[in-house]
Design a protein around this motif. Sequence first.
Motif, PDB file in Angstrom:
ATOM      1  N   MET A 188       0.954  -1.303   0.039  1.00 24.07           N
ATOM      2  CA  MET A 188       0.075  -0.155   0.266  1.00 24.07           C
ATOM      3  C   MET A 188       0.712   0.731   0.228  1.00 24.07           C
ATOM      4  N   LEU A 189       0.579   2.259  -0.246  1.00 22.76           N
ATOM      5  CA  LEU A 189       1.080   3.561  -0.689  1.00 22.76           C
ATOM      6  C   LEU A 189       1.269   4.546   0.640  1.00 22.76           C
ATOM      7  N   GLY A 190       2.005   4.987   0.665  1.00 19.45           N
ATOM      8  CA  GLY A 190       2.682   5.311   2.429  1.00 19.45           C
ATOM      9  C   GLY A 190       1.677   6.618   2.643  1.00 19.45           C
ATOM     10  N   ARG A 191       1.497   7.010   1.852  1.00 18.12           N
ATOM     11  CA  ARG A 191       0.386   8.201   1.597  1.00 18.12           C
ATOM     12  C   ARG A 191      -0.735   7.553   2.307  1.00 18.12           C
ATOM     13  N   SER A 192      -1.280   7.042   1.672  1.00 19.68           N
ATOM     14  CA  SER A 192      -2.630   6.121   2.188  1.00 19.68           C
ATOM     15  C   SER A 192      -2.731   5.643   3.666  1.00 19.68           C
ATOM     16  N   ALA A 193      -1.128   4.948   3.344  1.00 18.66           N
ATOM     17  CA  ALA A 193      -1.293   4.582   5.138  1.00 18.66           C
ATOM     18  C   ALA A 193      -1.329   5.738   6.353  1.00 18.66           C
ATOM     19  N   TRP A 194      -0.914   6.557   6.150  1.00 18.27           N
ATOM     20  CA  TRP A 194      -0.733   7.718   6.111  1.00 18.27           C
ATOM     21  C   TRP A 194      -2.214   8.336   6.516  1.00 18.27           C
ATOM     22  N   GLY A 195      -3.278   8.180   5.622  1.00 20.27           N
ATOM     23  CA  GLY A 195      -4.058   8.550   5.759  1.00 20.27           C
ATOM     24  C   GLY A 195      -5.332   8.090   6.296  1.00 20.27           C
ATOM     25  N   ILE A 196      -5.227   6.813   6.409  1.00 19.24           N
ATOM     26  CA  ILE A 196      -6.656   5.626   7.337  1.00 19.24           C
ATOM     27  C   ILE A 196      -5.829   6.210   8.914  1.00 19.24           C
ATOM     28  N   PHE A 197      -4.386   6.032   9.080  1.00 18.96           N
ATOM     29  CA  PHE A 197      -3.760   6.107  10.906  1.00 18.96           C
ATOM     30  C   PHE A 197      -4.929   7.534  10.797  1.00 18.96           C
ATOM     31  N   TRP A 198      -4.890   8.657  10.173  1.00 25.62           N
ATOM     32  CA  TRP A 198      -5.416   9.957  10.732  1.00 25.62           C
ATOM     33  C   TRP A 198      -7.180  10.177  11.321  1.00 25.62           C
ATOM     34  N   MET A 199      -7.121   9.033   9.493  1.00 31.09           N
ATOM     35  CA  MET A 199      -8.710   9.142   9.817  1.00 31.09           C
ATOM     36  C   MET A 199      -9.082   8.778  11.172  1.00 31.09           C
ATOM     37  N   ALA A 200      -8.847   7.244  11.275  1.00 30.26           N
ATOM     38  CA  ALA A 200      -8.620   6.655  12.301  1.00 30.26           C
ATOM     39  C   ALA A 200      -9.181   7.872  13.862  1.00 30.26           C
ATOM     40  N   ARG A 201      -7.789   8.681  13.986  1.00 30.94           N
ATOM     41  CA  ARG A 201      -7.669   9.192  14.420  1.00 30.94           C
ATOM     42  C   ARG A 201      -8.676  10.040  15.318  1.00 30.94           C
ATOM     43  N   TYR A 202      -8.403  10.947  13.805  1.00 33.64           N
ATOM     44  CA  TYR A 202      -9.998  11.585  14.344  1.00 33.64           C
ATOM     45  C   TYR A 202     -11.149  11.224  14.224  1.00 33.64           C
ATOM     46  N   LEU A 203     -11.763  10.506  13.724  1.00 35.02           N
ATOM     47  CA  LEU A 203     -12.821   9.373  14.160  1.00 35.02           C
ATOM     48  C   LEU A 203     -13.154   9.434  15.788  1.00 35.02           C
ATOM     49  N   GLU A 204     -11.325   9.065  16.603  1.00 37.18           N
ATOM     50  CA  GLU A 204     -11.626   7.725  17.852  1.00 37.18           C
ATOM     51  C   GLU A 204     -11.976   9.316  18.379  1.00 37.18           C
ATOM     52  N   ARG A 244      -8.309  -7.987   6.854  1.00 40.47           N
ATOM     53  CA  ARG A 244      -7.358  -7.679   7.917  1.00 40.47           C
ATOM     54  C   ARG A 244      -5.682  -7.831   7.666  1.00 40.47           C
ATOM     55  N   ASN A 245      -5.988  -6.720   6.485  1.00 38.34           N
ATOM     56  CA  ASN A 245      -4.642  -6.587   6.332  1.00 38.34           C
ATOM     57  C   ASN A 245      -4.190  -5.178   7.088  1.00 38.34           C
ATOM     58  N   ASP A 246      -2.459  -4.718   6.203  1.00 36.97           N
ATOM     59  CA  ASP A 246      -1.841  -3.498   6.165  1.00 36.97           C
ATOM     60  C   ASP A 246      -2.965  -2.320   6.735  1.00 36.97           C
ATOM     61  N   ILE A 247      -4.032  -2.359   5.623  1.00 40.90           N
ATOM     62  CA  ILE A 247      -4.429  -1.061   5.640  1.00 40.90           C
ATOM     63  C   ILE A 247      -5.312  -1.257   7.137  1.00 40.90           C
ATOM     64  N   PHE A 248      -6.038  -2.156   7.536  1.00 40.64           N
ATOM     65  CA  PHE A 248      -6.668  -2.417   8.541  1.00 40.64           C
ATOM     66  C   PHE A 248      -5.783  -2.665   9.401  1.00 40.64           C
ATOM     67  N   ASN A 249      -4.625  -2.655   9.555  1.00 44.24           N
ATOM     68  CA  ASN A 249      -4.017  -2.392  11.180  1.00 44.24           C
ATOM     69  C   ASN A 249      -3.359  -0.669  11.158  1.00 44.24           C
ATOM     70  N   PHE A 250      -3.422  -0.085  10.063  1.00 51.25           N
ATOM     71  CA  PHE A 250      -3.022   1.299  10.388  1.00 51.25           C
ATOM     72  C   PHE A 250      -4.172   1.925  11.055  1.00 51.25           C
ATOM     73  N   ALA A 251      -5.168   0.937  10.664  1.00 50.39           N
ATOM     74  CA  ALA A 251      -6.373   2.658  11.100  1.00 50.39           C
ATOM     75  C   ALA A 251      -6.247   1.879  12.719  1.00 50.39           C
ATOM     76  N   ARG A 252      -6.310   0.216  12.907  1.00 51.79           N
ATOM     77  CA  ARG A 252      -5.955   0.564  14.037  1.00 51.79           C
ATOM     78  C   ARG A 252      -5.903   1.590  15.489  1.00 51.79           C
ATOM     79  N   ILE A 253      -3.901   1.232  14.318  1.00 51.65           N
ATOM     80  CA  ILE A 253      -3.570   1.786  15.235  1.00 51.65           C
ATOM     81  C   ILE A 253      -3.396   3.204  15.821  1.00 51.65           C
ATOM     82  N   GLY A 254      -3.737   3.667  15.253  1.00 51.33           N
ATOM     83  CA  GLY A 254      -4.879   5.246  14.594  1.00 51.33           C
ATOM     84  C   GLY A 254      -5.412   5.211  15.948  1.00 51.33           C
ATOM     85  N   THR A 255      -6.413   4.051  15.978  1.00 49.84           N
ATOM     86  CA  THR A 255      -7.608   4.698  17.083  1.00 49.84           C
ATOM     87  C   THR A 255      -7.496   3.901  18.453  1.00 49.84           C
TER      88      THR A 255
END
Lengths: 311, 478
Positions: free
Chosen positions: A1-17, A151-162
Motif C-alpha cells: 500500500m502507499l505510504g500516503r494511504s497508510a498515513w491517511g487511514i491512520f489519521w482518519m481513524a485518529r480523527y474519528l476516535e 484484515r491486512n496492513d490497511i486495517f492494522n494502520f487504522a487500528r493503530i491510529g484508533t
Amino acid sequence: MLGRSAWGIFWMARYLERAENTARLLDAGFRMALTRGNTVASDEWRSVLVTLGMDDGYTGDMSGPAITNWLLRGAGNSGSVLSMMEAARTNARMVRTAITREVWEVTNESWMQLQSLLAKPVKEADLGHVLDVIRRQATSVRGAMEGTMLRNDIFNFARIGTHLERADNTARILDVKYHVLLPSAAWVGSRLDNAQWEMVLRSVAGERAFRWLHAGALDPKGIAQFLILDGRFPRSLTYCLRKLTSNMEWLCRDYHQETAAYRMQKEASDRLGKTTITDIFEHGLHEFITEFLATNRLVADAIAADYRFTE
Amino acid sequence: MPSTTISSYDEMLDAEGNVRPAYAGYREWYEAQSPKWLEKQGKNAEDVFRRTGITFNVYGEDAGQERLIPFDMIPRIITADEWKKLSRGIDQRVRALNAFLHDLYHKREIVKAGKLPERLLAQNEAFLPEMVGFTPPGGVYTHIVGIDLVRTGPDDFMVLEDNARTPSGVSYMLENRETMMAMFPDLFTKVAVQPVSDYPRALARSLAACAPPAAQGSDRPVLAVLTPGIYNSAYYEHAFLADQMGAELVEAADLRVVDGRVCMRTTRGWRAIDVLYRRVDDNFLDPLTYNPDSMLGVAGIMDVYRSGGITIANAPGTGIADDKAIYSFMPEIVEFYTGEKPILKNVPTWRCSEADALAYVLDHLPELVVKEVHGSGGYGMLIGPTSSKGEIAAFEKKLRANPDNYIAQPTLSLSTVPIFTKAGLAPRHVDLRPFVLVSPHGINITPGGLTRVALKKGSLVVNSSQGGGTKDSWVLAE
C-alpha cells in the motif's frame, strides 16, 4: 500500500476516535453542569478544554453553551468535532481505494449529517441528541470497519491510529483529573468527589463497567486502577497498549521486518503489564502519565517514519 | 438557450405519437408505475449519489464545493441493431485514430499523400516532438477513447467530437446503471439490457496487455491511476476506477524515478509501476520536459517512458486527435488508414482557415456554432442562434483576427429523449459518449455509454459544467 494511504487511514481513524472522545467529554461535562452549581460547572468546562489541549485557543466565556458550541462547531477551531469529522472524511476520500464502500459511505454520511446538525449553534436542549448522534456515528464507522474490511496492513494502520488516540485520550483525562484520584486529597469522600469520579468514568464510557465490576462502590484508587490497568476495559491504557502492540506486531510479521518502534512499544506494554497501581502512586500518577504520553508520541512518530507516511 | 424551432427527432415517440420499438418494453413498465412513487425514487437516487460521494468539484465561484450531476431516471434506449451499426462505425474510427497517431509521429504518409495539410501539425501545441519516432508499448496510443455522438434522425448518428486525451464520465455510466438496478430491479427482469459492469475489468485487462518491456512479460503488471488529487473535478471517477481495477490511486507526491523506473512510495519502500493510467494532462506530466511548475507530474517520467520503463495511458501526444481542425479531416483520415468509407459521419464543418469557408461563416454567424479548434467543455464557443448581436459582433472580431483558430458547424437539432418531470415525461436534447478500450488484442466497446441531457427545455448544451444531467444508457439485448 502507499505510504500516503497508510498515513491517511491512520489519521482518519485518529480523527474519528478524537471526535468521539470529544463528544464523550462534553457529555460528561454537560451532566456535571446539570447536577452541580455554576461554579463547579465552569471549573468542569475549563478542565474539558484543558484535557483537549484547547484552553489556549479559547477566548469565549466559561459557560456551557459557549464552550460546547466552540468544541462542536467553533468557527476556525480545527479541533472541533465538525472539523475533525471533516478531516476524517477528507482522509477517507483520499484513501477511498483502501477502504470499503461501506466504510466510506458511513463516514461520508456522518459528515453530511453532522454538517446539517451543526449548521446552527446547538441549543442546550438539543445537546444530548447531538452528542448521541456523534457517538452513534463513531459506532457505525467502527462497525463498518470491523464487518467489511480485509484484515491486512490497511486495517492494522487504522487500528493503530484508533488505539494510539484512545490511549492518549484516556491518559489526558487522567492527567487533568489525577488530583481527584489521589488518595491524599483532603476532601475525599465528599459529594463533590463522587461527582468528579463519576465524571471521569463517564468521559471514557466506563461508568457502567466500573459499577458492574465493583458492585457500585466508587473509590479513587479503584478507578485509577480500572482506567490504567484493567485489560478488560477497552479504553484502559493497558488494553490500548496491548492492542497497539499486537497491531504493530502484525505489521512486523507481515512485512518481515521488526521495527525499532515495535520494540519500544512492546517494552512499554510489557512494563505496564508488570506494574501495580501501588507502584504508580508511589512513582507519582502525574509523572507516570507524563511519561506515558511521551512514549506514545515517540511511537507515533516512529511508525510514520518506518512506514514512509511522508517523504 | 437555443430553442428547437425546427422539429427534432424524438427517440421514444414518432411523429404520430406512437412509441418506437426501442421503448416499447420500457413504456409498458413505466405506465404501470405510480408517478408519486417514481418521484420518490428519484429523490432517493439523489440521496444515494450524495452518500456515495458521486460528485464533481466545481472550479471558479464555488471553488472546492462538491456538486452532484443531476441524474434523470428515464433510460435512453438503443436497439441491438442500432448499436451494432454504431459500434462498427466506432471500431473503424478508433482504429483509424490509432493508425493516424502512429503515422503522425513516424513517416507522415498522410501528409505526403496530400490528405492532411502539414501546417495543422506544425503549429499544434498538442503535438509532442518527444513522441516522434517512438512507438508506445503494444503500439497503442489511445487506450481509452470517448466518442461523442449526436443523433439527428432514425439512422443519423454523427460524431461531434473525439476524446482521445483523457475522456471522463465512465464512472457515471457505471453508477447510473447500478442506481437504476437498485431503484427498479423488476424493470430489469422485464426488459433485457446488455450489461456495462465489465468495463473496469476490461480496462484493467486492456492496460495490462500494454505493459512495457520492463515488466518482462509479468502476467500481473503493476497498474496505477494518477490523479491530480482530491480537489480535481473528476476525483471521484479516478478513485472509483482505481478501486474497481484493484490498482493504486497515486498522486505526484507518491511518485519518483528510482533506478530507471517510475516508482510509488509504499509502506514497504519504492515499488515500480508498469502501467500508469494518468488523468493528468500532457503538459503537467513531466516538469523536466514540459511545464516546469507542474506539481502534478513526475520529473523524468518521459525518459523512463521512452526507454521502455513504463506505459503511459493514454500515450502523451494523443491530444492532437481531439483538435477540431484535425476532426474536420476525420473522413479522409478514416478512409486513408482503413481503406473503407467512414461508417459514422462527421458533423459538417467549415474550417475558418480556408478563405471560402470563412466567408460563408462570417455571412451566417447567427445560425452557426463556432468553436475554438483546441477548446473543450463547451467553453470559448459561439452559439449563433442564442447570441445577441453584440456577442456575435464581438466574436466576429476574434474570428477575423485569427481565423485558423476556429471551425464552424450548423446548429444541429439533437435528438430528444424524455426526462421525468413532475408534470410527466418531457423531451430534452441528448448526446451519447460511448467508451472504447484499445489493446493490442483489439477494440472493446461497452454497449451504451454516457448519455448527457440538457435539462432545460429547448437547450442544446449538455455539458455538466453548464447545467446538463446524465441518464442511464441502454442497449437492448438481442
